[in-house]
Scaffold this active site. Structure first.
Site, mmCIF file in Angstrom:
data_model
loop_
_atom_site.group_PDB
_atom_site.id
_atom_site.type_symbol
_atom_site.label_atom_id
_atom_site.label_comp_id
_atom_site.label_asym_id
_atom_site.label_seq_id
_atom_site.Cartn_x
_atom_site.Cartn_y
_atom_site.Cartn_z
ATOM 1 N N ARG A 70 17.960 111.602 18.467
ATOM 2 C CA ARG A 70 17.554 110.922 19.695
ATOM 3 C C ARG A 70 18.119 109.511 19.738
ATOM 4 N NH1 ARG A 70 11.735 110.707 21.136
ATOM 5 N NH2 ARG A 70 11.684 109.771 19.078
ATOM 6 N N SER A 132 15.675 109.623 8.267
ATOM 7 C CA SER A 132 14.516 110.230 7.611
ATOM 8 C C SER A 132 14.878 111.015 6.365
ATOM 9 C CB SER A 132 13.773 111.107 8.607
ATOM 10 O OG SER A 132 13.510 110.353 9.754
ATOM 11 N N ASP A 186 11.355 107.633 8.887
ATOM 12 C CA ASP A 186 10.506 108.035 10.032
ATOM 13 C C ASP A 186 9.021 107.707 9.812
ATOM 14 O OD1 ASP A 186 10.398 110.027 8.085
ATOM 15 O OD2 ASP A 186 10.656 111.705 9.463
HETATM 16 C C1 GLC Z 1 11.774 114.542 3.926
HETATM 17 C C2 GLC Z 1 12.537 113.233 3.712
HETATM 18 C C3 GLC Z 1 11.680 112.033 4.046
HETATM 19 C C4 GLC Z 1 11.106 112.187 5.440
HETATM 20 C C5 GLC Z 1 10.363 113.513 5.570
HETATM 21 C C6 GLC Z 1 9.814 113.743 6.972
HETATM 22 O O1 GLC Z 1 10.746 114.627 2.997
HETATM 23 O O2 GLC Z 1 12.977 113.165 2.363
HETATM 24 O O3 GLC Z 1 12.420 110.839 3.964
HETATM 25 O O4 GLC Z 1 10.241 111.107 5.719
HETATM 26 O O5 GLC Z 1 11.221 114.577 5.241
HETATM 27 O O6 GLC Z 1 10.836 113.791 7.919
#
Ligand code: GLC
Length: 438
Positions: A70, A132, A186
């Site tokens: 996004r 993320s 995230d």
């Molecule tokens: C995975 C990633 C982490 C993220 C999570 C949710 O665990 O390693 O960084 O916050 O997914 O998206």
């Protein structure tokens, strides 16, 4: 006579006594990780803290954590009014996520270009980047990927600064007018987005395809070098999906892990997140069928196919309240599982509830551990900002988490409030960028 599948229920139970041991082990791992010692929790400094609510400006955000990317423009007034958000969704090709840095970030830079073009936006703009995955952050605008998760594998990204990779790709596309000024996970974005108007918010949680929790920690408790960071508190990205001690694992978890692309890693994520919930249900149902307890001992071939049953299917099955699980029956028939009778449909639904209730209890235990580290008796109220399809869409998930907090603290458990927070990874990134650029 015991109810059918009570043996499976026992295998997926996570009783409170056991959970207390899990929480103690979790907090032990938190302390080791904060000290920079060996731990299944990475406890990553984020160089960000809760916002003041006065952050303002017109800021871009990029949200990258799945194949849906996004690009957003946030308008922050900094005076208590709700921010405006205008965004577009773009889709990465499966080939992008297994390619290399240039291909992956090139595609993303072009998405940003298209977003600006569609709106006739000239800029210049500051941009906040939600990435993320586990990042070794070296400052608010610098961070290297430690390891890919979620099945991503693009070459040339691990151990590289993802902000530099993105800025370089933007330059290649002639988009120098966009400057990436901050980087965040995230979970961090979600916490910050909520804390913008809720000062009791001190944790962020994702319960979607993956799972992870961040929380606000005293800077003095962080034993790792923090460069010139001067704030009294900092948000710590725990990468809790990798926690691996005292978990209520069973033979299905072991089988799922062994067949996964990253055996031995992300054990909590494999018990909790949307990527795996359907697969756990498939493994249990296939096992029951192999034991002659379903499908007359001859399960449809489909049940031998990893991944055919998804978290969305589990959601749909749980939502069917009919006595004979009619909707589950037609769902399975539609997927191609011939021979599914009422007995099978009811069983699939029951297993779905068992698997997801355990997931909710583990998710609650992780949040409880993070929040009670700094406030063991829950003397204060705490909001945990939560985003993700598992939390939002699974019937009863939030309720099971709330019930778990009350089991842990019969009087004060309601002081931990898991609150659905949409768009956190977009809005939070924009708020962090605005506070950085000030
Ligand atoms: C995975 C990633 C982490 C993220 C999570 C949710 O665990 O390693 O960084 O916050 O997914 O998206």
């Amino acid at each position: 006579m015991s109810a059918p599948f009570d043996d499976i229920a026992a295998e997926f139970a996570f009783p409170i006594g056991r959970m207390r041991a899990t929480i103690a082990a979790f907090q032990d791992e938190m302390r080791r990780g904060l000290a920079g010692g060996p731990s299944s929790l990475k406890m990553l400094p984020t160089y960000a803290d809760n916002p003041t609510g006065r952050e303002r400006g017109s800021v871009l955000a990029l949200d990258l954590g799945g194949t849906n990317v996004r690009v957003l423009l946030a308008g922050l007034t900094g005076d208590g009014r709700a921010p405006t958000l205008d965004g577009d969704k773009f889709k990465l090709e499966p080939a992008h996520i297994v390619s290399d840095a240039e291909v992956l970030f090139g595609a993303i830079a072009r998405f940003i270009g298209r977003f600006l073009e569609r709106r006739g936006l000239a800029g210049p703009f500051n941009m906040g980047f939600t990435f993320s995955f586990p990042i070794r952050q070296l400052g608010i605008d610098r961070g290297e990927l430690i390891v890919w998760t979620k099945g991503w594998s693009a070459a040339g990204v691990v151990d590289h600064d993802v902000v530099a990779l993105l800025n370089r790709a933007l330059a290649r596309e002639g988009l120098e007018r966009v400057r990436v000024v901050s980087l965040n996970n995230d979970t961090t974005g979600t916490q910050v987005a909520r804390a913008y108007f809720d000062p009791a918010c001190d944790a962020g949680c994702i319960l979607g395809t993956g799972t992870n929790v961040c929380y606000r920690e005293r800077t003095a408790a962080v034993g790792k070098p923090l460069d010139a960071y001067a704030g009294e508190a900092m948000i710590i990205n725990m990468e809790s999906g990798n926690f691996n001690r005292e978990l209520p694992r069973n033979r299905f978890d072991a089988a799922l892990d062994e067949a996964s692309e990253n055996p031995g890693e992300q054990w909590t994520e494999k018990m909790v997140s949307g990527k795996y919930l359907g697969e756990l249900v498939r493994l249990v149902v296939a096992d029951l069928a192999a034991a002659g307890r379903l499908y007359g001992g001859r399960p449809p071939a489909l049940f031998a196919e990893p991944g055919f049953f998804t978290s969305e299917h589990v959601c749909a099955a749980k939502a069917d309240v009919s006595a004979g699980a009619d909707a589950v029956r037609s769902l399975l028939a539609g997927l191609g599982a011939s021979g599914t009778g009422a007995g099978e449909a009811v069983a699939v639904r029951r297993v779905g509830w068992l698997v997801s209730a355990r997931a909710a209890r583990i998710a609650a235990a992780v949040l409880a551990a993070a929040i009670s580290k700094g406030d063991p008796a829950l003397d204060r109220p705490h909001t945990a900002a939560v985003d993700g399809s598992v939390f939002e869409k699974h019937p009863g998930f939030k309720e099971e988490m709330e019930k778990t907090f009350l089991e842990l603290w019969p009087e004060r458990g309601a002081r931990i409030r898991p609150a659905l927070t949409h768009d956190g990874s977009g809005l939070g990134a924009a708020i962090i960028a605005a506070s950085t650029a000030r």
